[in-house]
Design an enzyme around this catalytic site. Structure first.
Site, short mmCIF file in Angstrom:
data_model
loop_
_atom_site.label_atom_id
_atom_site.label_comp_id
_atom_site.label_asym_id
_atom_site.label_seq_id
_atom_site.Cartn_x
_atom_site.Cartn_y
_atom_site.Cartn_z
CG HIS A 1 -1.79 1.18 1.34
ND1 HIS A 1 -1.64 2.11 2.34
CD2 HIS A 1 -2.83 1.62 0.58
CE1 HIS A 1 -2.53 3.07 2.20
NE2 HIS A 1 -3.27 2.79 1.14
CD GLU B 1 -3.02 2.34 -3.44
OE1 GLU B 1 -3.80 3.32 -3.34
OE2 GLU B 1 -3.20 1.27 -2.82
CG HIS B 2 -0.06 6.27 -0.76
ND1 HIS B 2 -0.68 7.38 -0.27
CD2 HIS B 2 -0.90 5.24 -0.48
CE1 HIS B 2 -1.83 7.06 0.29
NE2 HIS B 2 -1.98 5.75 0.18
CD GLU C 1 -5.17 5.41 2.80
OE1 GLU C 1 -5.83 4.59 2.14
OE2 GLU C 1 -4.02 5.78 2.49
#
Length: 447
Positions: A68, A71-72, A148
């Site tokens: 994840h 992904e950023h 997040e």
């Protein structure tokens, strides 16, 4: 039917010519990178996705959240483009680009007008193959991801599903949060993330899927040009096969996981371990799931909401992986009504397990499954997703007609056999709400 290859080393096949869509073709490039496309001439858009067969379950405990994190980071800049260059290039032509991480894969995608397909392919190829992953970007995105995670913790309707998954899988990687935790994200270093990126984002693990107004040969040519000087093109690698089922993941039953939180609503998930995505009975499960909690006409929606007004949201769902699966019922209700809601759900599951569903319900469940699938193919994004998941997760692409036939072939006896097996298993409960000292143990013991 075999076709002429673009080079002596690329291998291209025609997979299907579907009357509901267009021709699907697949090419394996030198090094093992796969390009699969569906040509739909009537559309004016193209969706392109880079599907990487690496997700959160492929991380060690200390690397939890790395997929994840990547992904950023991959959108933060390359040698050729800054983060602003990447976003503005696609937005300037009215397109969109984004990414998402799952437990078994990560997808980076863009949707643009057909004339802008070369731009989108070039940008995505650049992002996937040549991200800089600078120290500065790692620190910036670390803060973003921590925010997040905090935001997710403020959404109990989402958090309860993670709580349920953790209850079923325990310390197995499938039980971990895709995002990682505050502790693991805070501890991850740039070196760890970059090492994970270079080890795992390799050509054999990647499928490039595209659907819309396109020509397969043109897509392959654009991909080759964009990746010609990168590690993703060349060599002798072969595509990594779909993740095998192997031994089933050990799951837990009869678990109770309660988070006391001062919320206006109680958020409940009651369920159990289910079947893998390779199980041939998955179509029968899909039909049964629709009957139980798949829509406004489902049994649980009618009982809990329509007839008694006890909850605004109630539904059932499945999650399937290569070697595991879960099935659960979610309900959001007043905390004071939680026991009553759970009692109704438990009683109805026992009723269906003992007495089965009706022929009329079977037909309705099939119709929902088929209609949802076909109607979902009316945009290029869902068609692209079908290609990417089919190749990456199953190693094959079932045609629309094949899928519809598999659903049609589900018999009442098969659906009721699944109900008898699944709904008699010891259930686990995840609950979030103002439940300090509340005793839910009877829900687990009596399930």
């Amino acid at each position: 039917m075999a076709e002429a290859t673009n080079t002596a080393r690329a291998r291209t096949r025609t997979l299907e010519a579907d009357p509901l869509g267009g021709t699907v073709r697949s090419t394996v490039l030198p090094g093992g990178l796969r390009v699969i496309t569906e040509s739909v001439p009537a559309m004016r858009s193209v969706s392109i996705g880079f599907w990487v067969g690496i997700g959160s379950r492929d991380e060690s405990p200390t690397l939890s959240g790395a997929s994840h994190f990547l992904e950023h980071l991959l959108f933060k800049g390359t040698k050729r483009r800054s983060a602003l260059d990447i976003s503005s290039a696609i937005e300037a032509v009215g397109g969109e680009t984004n990414a998402f991480t799952a437990k078994e894969y990560t997808c980076y995608y863009a949707r643009v007008l057909d004339n802008d397909m070369p731009l989108a392919i070039d940008v995505l190829c650049d992002v996937i193959s040549s991200s800089l992953l600078t120290d500065e970007d790692v620190e910036t995105e670390r803060d973003v991801i921590l925010e997040e995670i905090a935001m997710h913790d403020d959404e109990p309707g989402d958090e309860v599903h993670d709580l349920f998954t953790k209850a079923i899988f325990g310390e197995h990687a499938l039980g971990r949060l895709i995002s990682g935790t505050e502790e693991t994200i805070s501890a991850l270093t740039r070196k760890q993330i970059a090492g994970f990126y270079h080890r795992r984002y390799t050509a054999p693990e990647i499928v490039i899927a595209a659907a819309g107004s396109l020509e397969h040969a043109a897509v392959v040519k654009l991909v080759r040009a964009a990746l010609k000087d990168t590690a993703l093109l060349g060599g002798d690698g072969d595509p990594v096969p779909a993740r095998p089922q192997g031994s089933l993941v050990r799951t837990r039953s009869g678990q109770l996981s309660v988070v006391d939180k001062d919320t206006e609503q109680a958020h409940l998930v009651l369920g159990c371990a289910s079947m893998t995505r390779h199980d041939e009975r998955r179509f029968a499960l899909g039909v049964l799931n629709n009957v139980l909690g798949g829509g406004m006409s489902s049994r649980l929606f009618q009982l809990v909401r329509e007839q008694r007004g006890l909850a605004y949201s109630v539904y059932s769902y499945t999650a399937q992986y290569a070697d595991a699966g879960t099935w659960g019922v979610y309900a959001g209700c007043s905390p004071a009504k939680a026991d009553e809601v759970l009692s109704i759900i438990r009683d109805e599951l026992a009723n269906v397990a003992a007495n089965g569903i009706t022929a009329a319900e079977l037909a309705r469940g099939k119709g929902m499954l088929k209609g949802g699938f076909v109607l979902g193919l009316e945009d290029t994004g869902s068609r692209m997703t079908r290609l990417g998941k089919g190749e990456l997760l199953y190693g094959e692409l079932l045609s629309v007609d094949e899928l519809l036939n598999r659903v049609d072939a589900v018999t009442l006896d098969e659906a009721n056999a699944i109900a008898s097996e699944l709904l008699t298993r010891p259930m686990s409960l995840a609950a979030i709400g103002p439940f300090d000292g509340h005793d839910f143990s009877g829900v687990v013991r009596s399930s």
